[in-house]
Every structure is written in C-alpha cells, then in structure tokens.
Motif scaffolding. Structure first.
Motif, PDB file in Angstrom:
ATOM      1  N   ALA A 109       0.833  -1.214   0.000  1.00  0.00           N
ATOM      2  CA  ALA A 109       0.000   0.000   0.000  1.00  0.00           C
ATOM      3  C   ALA A 109       0.863   1.258   0.000  1.00  0.00           C
ATOM      4  CB  ALA A 109      -0.924  -0.004   1.223  1.00  0.00           C
ATOM      5  N   ASP A 110       2.015   1.208   0.671  1.00  0.00           N
ATOM      6  CA  ASP A 110       2.917   2.357   0.700  1.00  0.00           C
ATOM      7  C   ASP A 110       3.480   2.625  -0.697  1.00  0.00           C
ATOM      8  OD1 ASP A 110       2.617   2.526   3.519  1.00  0.00           O
ATOM      9  OD2 ASP A 110       4.157   0.990   3.785  1.00  0.00           O
ATOM     10  N   ARG A 111       3.894   1.569  -1.370  1.00  0.00           N
ATOM     11  CA  ARG A 111       4.467   1.729  -2.717  1.00  0.00           C
ATOM     12  C   ARG A 111       3.397   2.167  -3.722  1.00  0.00           C
ATOM     13  NH1 ARG A 111       9.568   0.260  -2.422  1.00  0.00           N
ATOM     14  NH2 ARG A 111      10.217  -1.134  -0.737  1.00  0.00           N
ATOM     15  N   GLU A 112       2.187   1.683  -3.535  1.00  0.00           N
ATOM     16  CA  GLU A 112       1.094   2.114  -4.413  1.00  0.00           C
ATOM     17  C   GLU A 112       0.782   3.594  -4.207  1.00  0.00           C
ATOM     18  OE1 GLU A 112      -2.011  -0.619  -3.421  1.00  0.00           O
ATOM     19  OE2 GLU A 112      -1.346  -2.139  -4.880  1.00  0.00           O
ATOM     20  N   SER A 113       0.839   4.051  -2.951  1.00  0.00           N
ATOM     21  CA  SER A 113       0.614   5.461  -2.662  1.00  0.00           C
ATOM     22  C   SER A 113       1.691   6.330  -3.300  1.00  0.00           C
ATOM     23  CB  SER A 113       0.585   5.695  -1.145  1.00  0.00           C
ATOM     24  OG  SER A 113       0.454   7.066  -0.853  1.00  0.00           O
ATOM     25  N   ALA A 114       2.942   5.904  -3.194  1.00  0.00           N
ATOM     26  CA  ALA A 114       4.040   6.655  -3.804  1.00  0.00           C
ATOM     27  C   ALA A 114       3.872   6.718  -5.321  1.00  0.00           C
ATOM     28  CB  ALA A 114       5.379   6.010  -3.438  1.00  0.00           C
ATOM     29  N   GLU A 115       3.500   5.582  -5.925  1.00  0.00           N
ATOM     30  CA  GLU A 115       3.290   5.537  -7.378  1.00  0.00           C
ATOM     31  C   GLU A 115       2.173   6.493  -7.795  1.00  0.00           C
ATOM     32  OE1 GLU A 115       4.388   4.363 -11.045  1.00  0.00           O
ATOM     33  OE2 GLU A 115       5.250   3.456  -9.236  1.00  0.00           O
ATOM     34  N   LYS A 116       1.076   6.448  -7.057  1.00  0.00           N
ATOM     35  CA  LYS A 116      -0.078   7.296  -7.353  1.00  0.00           C
ATOM     36  C   LYS A 116       0.292   8.772  -7.278  1.00  0.00           C
ATOM     37  CE  LYS A 116      -4.411   8.751  -5.175  1.00  0.00           C
ATOM     38  NZ  LYS A 116      -5.322   8.515  -4.028  1.00  0.00           N
ATOM     39  N   ASN A 117       1.042   9.151  -6.257  1.00  0.00           N
ATOM     40  CA  ASN A 117       1.326  10.568  -6.054  1.00  0.00           C
ATOM     41  C   ASN A 117       2.448  11.089  -6.939  1.00  0.00           C
ATOM     42  OD1 ASN A 117      -0.647  11.436  -4.045  1.00  0.00           O
ATOM     43  ND2 ASN A 117       0.285   9.878  -2.757  1.00  0.00           N
ATOM     44  N   MET A 118       3.366  10.226  -7.364  1.00  0.00           N
ATOM     45  CA  MET A 118       4.326  10.641  -8.388  1.00  0.00           C
ATOM     46  C   MET A 118       3.600  10.926  -9.699  1.00  0.00           C
ATOM     47  SD  MET A 118       7.873   8.468  -7.845  1.00  0.00           S
ATOM     48  CE  MET A 118       7.118   6.835  -7.744  1.00  0.00           C
ATOM     49  N   GLU A 119       2.647  10.061 -10.045  1.00  0.00           N
ATOM     50  CA  GLU A 119       1.862  10.289 -11.255  1.00  0.00           C
ATOM     51  C   GLU A 119       1.020  11.556 -11.130  1.00  0.00           C
ATOM     52  OE1 GLU A 119      -1.468   7.945 -13.971  1.00  0.00           O
ATOM     53  OE2 GLU A 119      -0.316   6.848 -12.455  1.00  0.00           O
ATOM     54  N   ARG A 120       0.443  11.746  -9.961  1.00  0.00           N
ATOM     55  CA  ARG A 120      -0.389  12.921  -9.683  1.00  0.00           C
ATOM     56  C   ARG A 120       0.385  14.228  -9.892  1.00  0.00           C
ATOM     57  NH1 ARG A 120      -3.238  12.548  -3.801  1.00  0.00           N
ATOM     58  NH2 ARG A 120      -5.220  13.597  -4.210  1.00  0.00           N
ATOM     59  N   MET A 121       1.667  14.226  -9.501  1.00  0.00           N
ATOM     60  CA  MET A 121       2.508  15.418  -9.599  1.00  0.00           C
ATOM     61  C   MET A 121       3.317  15.477 -10.903  1.00  0.00           C
ATOM     62  SD  MET A 121       1.991  17.360  -6.980  1.00  0.00           S
ATOM     63  CE  MET A 121       0.249  16.891  -7.175  1.00  0.00           C
ATOM     64  N   GLY A 122       3.109  14.474 -11.772  1.00  0.00           N
ATOM     65  CA  GLY A 122       3.782  14.488 -13.071  1.00  0.00           C
ATOM     66  C   GLY A 122       5.279  14.263 -12.993  1.00  0.00           C
ATOM     67  N   ILE A 123       5.719  13.438 -12.036  1.00  0.00           N
ATOM     68  CA  ILE A 123       7.161  13.234 -11.853  1.00  0.00           C
ATOM     69  C   ILE A 123       7.560  11.759 -11.999  1.00  0.00           C
ATOM     70  CG2 ILE A 123       7.519  15.276 -10.413  1.00  0.00           C
ATOM     71  CD1 ILE A 123       7.371  13.402  -7.955  1.00  0.00           C
ATOM     72  N   THR A 124       6.680  10.926 -12.524  1.00  0.00           N
ATOM     73  CA  THR A 124       6.981   9.501 -12.657  1.00  0.00           C
ATOM     74  C   THR A 124       8.225   9.268 -13.502  1.00  0.00           C
ATOM     75  OG1 THR A 124       4.622   9.002 -12.477  1.00  0.00           O
ATOM     76  CG2 THR A 124       6.034   7.265 -13.330  1.00  0.00           C
TER      77      THR A 124
END
Length: 235
Positions: A109-124
């Motif tokens: 769940a922690d890694r999924e949250s990080a993935e989601k928020n990197m995408e959200r901020m356009g920094i993936t």
C-alpha cells in the motif's frame, strides 16, 4: 465539526510570546492562507499545529476524524536539503513513514501510494533520478508528492513557491488548487497576499493586528485593503 480548532493560542519561545490569544478554525475542504509580516509567528504557528512545538498557552484540537499522522507537511527547504543525494522515488516513499508504525519495511500500500502521487505530480519519469539534479520546481513537486503520501485530508505548506520563477509559481498554485478541489484541506503560509486572495477560501493575517475570515471579508477589511494596496505599490 472543524478539522482543526485553535483556541486562545499564545505562541513563542522560551516563555517569550510573539502572538497571543489567537482563535480560528479550519473545516474540511477549506483553503486557508496564513499571511503577515516577517517575524509575526507564521512558521511557529505551523510547527505548533503539527505538534513540533507546544504553545505557551491555549490548545490545538483536531476533529472530523483527522489524526496526527494524516497531516501532510511541505516545509521550506534549506540549501542542504536541496542537495540531498537520494532518488525521487525514495524521497516520495519516505512520506509513508508515519503510516508504517513499528514495521520497519514499506508495504504494498505504501508503494502504491508513492506511485499514485508521483503520477499525480507528473514526476513519474524522474523516479530514478537523483533529487539534487532536479530544478527547483521539480523538487517542489517531489516534496508535494511526499506530503501527499501522508494524507488525503490536510496539507500544511510553508511558502511552497519561495524562490521559484513566475511560470513555475503559477503552475504550483494550480497544482495546489487542484488538490483542494479534490477535497484536500490546504493550510499554506504565503508572503504573496495577492495570490492568497486569488486562491484561498479563508485568510488568517497575523501580526500587530489579527484577522481571520473569508477572502471576501479580508479584501473589504481595513487590514486587507491596506496590505493589498501596499503590495500593488511595491510590485
């Protein structure tokens, strides 16, 4: 019920007060900008809200189901922090540390949250890059993604556009406004009063005089009119 309620707060250091008898509340979905002169106690107030510094008097109360580990925080960066030798992904993921408890490893769940928020901020696309190699605007997006890993309820932002150029500043304000429109409560320290009355739903002005109310009330108050006029003259 208010998400955050500050009652009769007195703030300061070593028993020397810098701000007394402060009262305000923040409801879910509000966008509060804290403005005021340098040294008026803005950063001290934010540290007190976060529980990093106790008030000299008064109370800070959380409500509406908000827990201490559900407040995301984006502090002002120091020069040392800007040169931090970690990857973007590592920094964003560290925002989940308050959720791991005594468990020393990150969960799915922690890694999924990080993935989601990197995408959200356009920094993936930057996930494997070293943080210190990024521009100032990119670094702020990383730190905002990190703060979002801690919360879907409330973000505390300490001058998040400080040192950014006008275009990047405008982009950052739009990002923050979008998060507020998603339902995240925003509490932001700002030195830019014109931007505060453009984006915020409420204004807390602290200093020799204190104002708390909606942005419309602030714009029509003597304090707001005077500071907005001064800012336009000095622009």
């Amino acid at each position: 019920m208010a998400q955050l309620l500050c009652r009769d707060l007195t703030l300061g250091y070593d028993q020397k007060s810098i701000l007394e008898h402060l009262n305000f509340e923040v409801n879910a979905g509000d966008y509060l900008c804290i403005v005021g002169e340098n040294g008026s106690g803005k950063s001290t107030l934010m540290k007190t809200i976060l529980g990093l510094q106790p008030p000299l008097a008064g109370t800070v109360e959380r409500g509406d189901g908000l827990r201490a580990n559900e407040i995301g925080y984006l502090p002002q960066q120091t020069l040392v922090q800007r040169d931090f030798p970690a990857s973007v992904e590592e920094i964003v993921l560290s925002g989940r540390q308050g959720r791991t408890g005594f468990w020393p490893f990150y969960r799915k769940a922690d890694r999924e949250s990080a993935e989601k928020n990197m995408e959200r901020m356009g920094i993936t696309a930057f996930r494997k890059r070293c943080y210190r190699e990024l521009s100032g605007g990119q670094q702020q997006r990383v730190l905002l993604a990190r703060a979002l890993c801690a919360t879907e309820k409330m973000l505390l932002l300490d001058e998040p556009v400080s040192g950014l150029d006008p275009k990047v500043t405008a982009d950052m304000y739009q990002l923050i406004q979008g998060l507020n429109e998603e339902g995240i409560t925003i509490i932001m320290i700002s030195h830019d009063i014109a931007a505060a009355v453009q984006y915020a739903s409420h204004i807390l002005h602290i200093g020799k005089k204190v104002f708390f109310g909606t942005r419309e009330e602030y714009q029509h108050s003597r304090l707001g009119e005077w500071f907005l006029q001064e800012e336009s003259v000095n622009a």
